[in-house]
Structures are given as structure tokens and as C-alpha cells.
Design a protein around this motif. Structure first.
Motif, PDB file in Angstrom:
ATOM      1  N   TRP A 139       0.854  -1.186   0.000  1.00 28.01           N
ATOM      2  CA  TRP A 139       0.000   0.000   0.000  1.00 28.01           C
ATOM      3  C   TRP A 139       0.890   1.236   0.000  1.00 28.01           C
ATOM      4  O   TRP A 139       1.834   1.326   0.782  1.00 28.01           O
ATOM      5  CB  TRP A 139      -0.891   0.045   1.243  1.00 28.01           C
ATOM      6  N   GLN A 140       0.590   2.176  -0.877  1.00 22.91           N
ATOM      7  CA  GLN A 140       1.277   3.466  -0.857  1.00 22.91           C
ATOM      8  C   GLN A 140       0.409   4.494  -0.142  1.00 22.91           C
ATOM      9  O   GLN A 140      -0.819   4.427  -0.206  1.00 22.91           O
ATOM     10  CB  GLN A 140       1.571   3.947  -2.279  1.00 22.91           C
ATOM     11  N   SER A 141       1.061   5.452   0.515  1.00 22.21           N
ATOM     12  CA  SER A 141       0.313   6.502   1.200  1.00 22.21           C
ATOM     13  C   SER A 141       1.062   7.822   1.126  1.00 22.21           C
ATOM     14  O   SER A 141       2.292   7.860   1.101  1.00 22.21           O
ATOM     15  CB  SER A 141       0.072   6.136   2.668  1.00 22.21           C
ATOM     16  N   ASP A 142       0.280   8.898   1.084  1.00 21.18           N
ATOM     17  CA  ASP A 142       0.842  10.247   1.087  1.00 21.18           C
ATOM     18  C   ASP A 142      -0.300  11.212   1.371  1.00 21.18           C
ATOM     19  O   ASP A 142      -1.474  10.852   1.260  1.00 21.18           O
ATOM     20  CB  ASP A 142       1.496  10.564  -0.259  1.00 21.18           C
ATOM     21  N   LEU A 160      -3.383   3.886  -1.164  1.00 22.93           N
ATOM     22  CA  LEU A 160      -3.571   3.370  -2.518  1.00 22.93           C
ATOM     23  C   LEU A 160      -2.921   1.996  -2.644  1.00 22.93           C
ATOM     24  O   LEU A 160      -1.787   1.797  -2.197  1.00 22.93           O
ATOM     25  CB  LEU A 160      -2.932   4.336  -3.523  1.00 22.93           C
ATOM     26  N   ASP A 161      -3.647   1.053  -3.249  1.00 24.61           N
ATOM     27  CA  ASP A 161      -3.069  -0.270  -3.491  1.00 24.61           C
ATOM     28  C   ASP A 161      -2.103  -0.193  -4.671  1.00 24.61           C
ATOM     29  O   ASP A 161      -2.472   0.266  -5.757  1.00 24.61           O
ATOM     30  CB  ASP A 161      -4.173  -1.285  -3.787  1.00 24.61           C
ATOM     31  N   ALA A 167      -8.011   3.231  -4.875  1.00 22.31           N
ATOM     32  CA  ALA A 167      -7.942   4.136  -3.728  1.00 22.31           C
ATOM     33  C   ALA A 167      -8.657   3.487  -2.550  1.00 22.31           C
ATOM     34  O   ALA A 167      -9.886   3.420  -2.505  1.00 22.31           O
ATOM     35  CB  ALA A 167      -8.569   5.476  -4.073  1.00 22.31           C
ATOM     36  N   LEU A 168      -7.892   3.000  -1.596  1.00 20.57           N
ATOM     37  CA  LEU A 168      -8.452   2.304  -0.443  1.00 20.57           C
ATOM     38  C   LEU A 168      -9.093   3.272   0.540  1.00 20.57           C
ATOM     39  O   LEU A 168     -10.091   2.954   1.190  1.00 20.57           O
ATOM     40  CB  LEU A 168      -7.345   1.515   0.264  1.00 20.57           C
ATOM     41  N   SER A 169      -8.508   4.467   0.658  1.00 23.35           N
ATOM     42  CA  SER A 169      -9.021   5.461   1.603  1.00 23.35           C
ATOM     43  C   SER A 169      -8.561   6.840   1.161  1.00 23.35           C
ATOM     44  O   SER A 169      -7.382   7.031   0.854  1.00 23.35           O
ATOM     45  CB  SER A 169      -8.513   5.168   3.019  1.00 23.35           C
ATOM     46  N   GLY A 244       5.355   7.185  -6.826  1.00 21.97           N
ATOM     47  CA  GLY A 244       4.751   7.865  -7.966  1.00 21.97           C
ATOM     48  C   GLY A 244       3.281   7.564  -8.178  1.00 21.97           C
ATOM     49  O   GLY A 244       2.540   8.412  -8.675  1.00 21.97           O
ATOM     50  N   LYS A 245       2.825   6.373  -7.801  1.00 24.89           N
ATOM     51  CA  LYS A 245       1.421   6.025  -8.054  1.00 24.89           C
ATOM     52  C   LYS A 245       0.484   6.888  -7.216  1.00 24.89           C
ATOM     53  O   LYS A 245      -0.503   7.424  -7.717  1.00 24.89           O
ATOM     54  CB  LYS A 245       1.197   4.541  -7.774  1.00 24.89           C
ATOM     55  N   VAL A 246       0.787   7.025  -5.929  1.00 23.30           N
ATOM     56  CA  VAL A 246      -0.081   7.842  -5.084  1.00 23.30           C
ATOM     57  C   VAL A 246       0.102   9.329  -5.405  1.00 23.30           C
ATOM     58  O   VAL A 246      -0.848  10.116  -5.340  1.00 23.30           O
ATOM     59  CB  VAL A 246       0.178   7.555  -3.587  1.00 23.30           C
TER      60      VAL A 246
END
Length: 256
Positions: A139-142, A160-161, A167-169, A244-246
Motif C-alpha cells: 500500500w502506498q500513502s501520502d 492506494l493499493d 484508492a483504499l481510503s 509515484g502512483k499515489v
């Protein structure tokens, strides 16, 4: 001495034929005739090099369109909205029925001194691309800043998965704190399961391992990951492309 002067001198002064001069200087005979005719009409001015710029530019962007691009840029900026070439192109197409490429819009903004050219970056081909092989692997987060229509500043936290880009949350807060990071992470795990690992930057709400203050104890998020046996991964400083994804998700969210 310019080639034009040599050609004209050879024909007018030396009396040589245009065909002979064209062969000698390896130029078109028609150009020799044109130079001589220009000399007899304009005199010494015929020796000066002439601009090769076309007399007409049918592909040039109309002045009205250029002014519209500049006005859109200023209007969107005043409203606190994204005002990049992609957004301006969308407004042109949907509200004014005008199609312009992003490159053309960027050149217009640059000529109007509405953008600051950035230093040349590394080519995208040099980036090392990666993607989790299955959902819940990483999971990525920012979080990012945004100003609401009523003028209130908020921070938007995203989970983000990495595999699916799902988008998980996505939650908005006056200020993202360590407690909020833990609470949103727990809420996401209750709904989607526990991930194998997380990937974030080095913000203090995510980790204290790289803090300059010399903090040695774990923060709340790190403690939660240890409790759940989740592997924690952090990007290197000044390398936003690692997450980069998030980061890209946040750009898209702000744009639309």
C-alpha cells in the motif's frame, strides 16, 4: 565574401554566362538569374542575406486563441485551480470547441512568461518501474494540501493499493497527524485486509527513523506495523517518483 556577391560579380562584372557560373559555384541556374535580376533592381542591397522565414504561416495559432489561453491560465490560477496545459486544453475543447495540443499551450504560456522553465530532468526511460504482483502486497500513502472553495486549507490523506491503483481510503483533515494516519490505516485494513507492506515517504507521521532530531522510539504508525507484522518501506529523500502512483493519483484528484 558571400556566395551571392561572387555569383553577381561573375555575371555582371566578368561577363560570364549564368550556366557557367552555376556550374562553377554548384548552385541552381535559376538562383543565378534571380540574383542578377535582384541586383539590377535593388543594387547593393542584393548582396545582403535574406530571411528564409515564410511570408505566411497558415498553421500559426490565431491571436484570439492565444489570448484565450492566457486568460484561462490567469483565471484558473486566481481560483486556486490547476492551470496546467492539460486542464487548459480540456477547457478549450469543452467550453470553446477549440483543440490545441499540450505542447502548443505550453509554448504560448512560456512566451507570455506565465511559466518558469524547469531544469532539464532525467528522461523517463531512466526510471526503474515497479509494481506489486498482487493486491494487498504493498500500500502506498501520502497526503497533499488543498484549499476549499470557502478558503479553508485542508490536507488530504490517501491510501492506494500499489497493484491495482485502487484508492483504499481518501480523507480530508485540517492537519494530518500521526493519530490520523494510524486510524485511517486501521479502517482500511478492516475493510480490505492487512497488506504485506507499506510504502511512504519519510514524513514524521509515517516514520521517525530518519528524523534529524535523533528520535529513537517508534511513532504510532511504526508501532502499528510491527504489531501487525507489516513490512515498512520508505522512499529515499528527494525521490518522489518512488511513491509515484499515489503522487499521480493526487495530481489527478486535484485536477478534476
Amino acid at each position: 565574401m558571400s556566395k551571392a556577391r561572387l555569383v553577381i560579380t561573375a555575371v555582371v562584372v566578368e561577363g560570364r554566362s549564368p550556366s557557367e557560373v552555376a556550374r562553377t559555384y554548384r548552385v541552381a541556374r535559376s538562383w543565378v538569374y534571380a540574383l542578377v535580376a535582384r541586383y539590377r533592381t535593388e543594387g547593393e542591397a542584393a548582396f545582403e542575406p535574406r530571411s528564409r522565414r515564410p511570408a505566411a504561416r497558415p498553421g500559426q495559432t490565431p491571436t484570439q486563441t492565444v489570448e484565450l489561453v492566457v486568460n484561462l491560465r490567469r483565471s484558473l490560477t486566481r481560483q486556486g485551480l490547476d492551470a496546467g496545459p492539460v486542464t487548459i486544453a480540456w477547457h478549450l475543447q469543452h467550453h470553446h470547441h477549440i483543440t490545441l495540443s499540450r505542447a502548443t499551450i505550453y509554448r504560448i504560456l512560456r512566451r507570455a512568461e506565465l511559466v518558469t522553465p524547469e531544469p532539464r530532468k532525467k528522461p523517463r526511460s531512466s526510471y526503474i518501474r515497479f509494481q506489486a504482483e498482487q493486491p494487498n502486497e504493498t500500500w502506498q500513502s501520502d497526503f497533499t494540501h488543498w484549499r476549499l472553495a470557502n478558503g479553508v486549507d485542508v490536507e488530504i490523506l490517501t491510501w492506494l493499493d500499489d497493484h491495482s491503483r485502487y484508492a483504499l481510503s481518501v480523507t480530508a483533515h485540517l492537519r494530518v497527524t500521526g493519530r490520523i494516519v494510524v486510524d485511517t490505516f486501521r479502517a482500511a485494513t478492516e475493510q480490505h485486509g492487512i497488506p504485506f507492506s507499506t510504502l511512504t515517504d519519510n514524513g514524521l507521521v509515517f516514520t521517525t527513523r530518519f528524523s534529524q532530531g535523533g528520535l529513537t522510539s517508534r511513532n504510532g504508525f511504526e508501532t502499528e506495523l510491527v504489531r501487525l507484522r507489516v513490512r515498512q518501506k520508505n522512499s529515499r529523500p528527494n525521490h518522489p517518483t518512488t511513491c509515484g502512483k499515489v503522487e499521480r493519483f493526487q495530481q489527478t484528484m486535484k485536477r478534476w
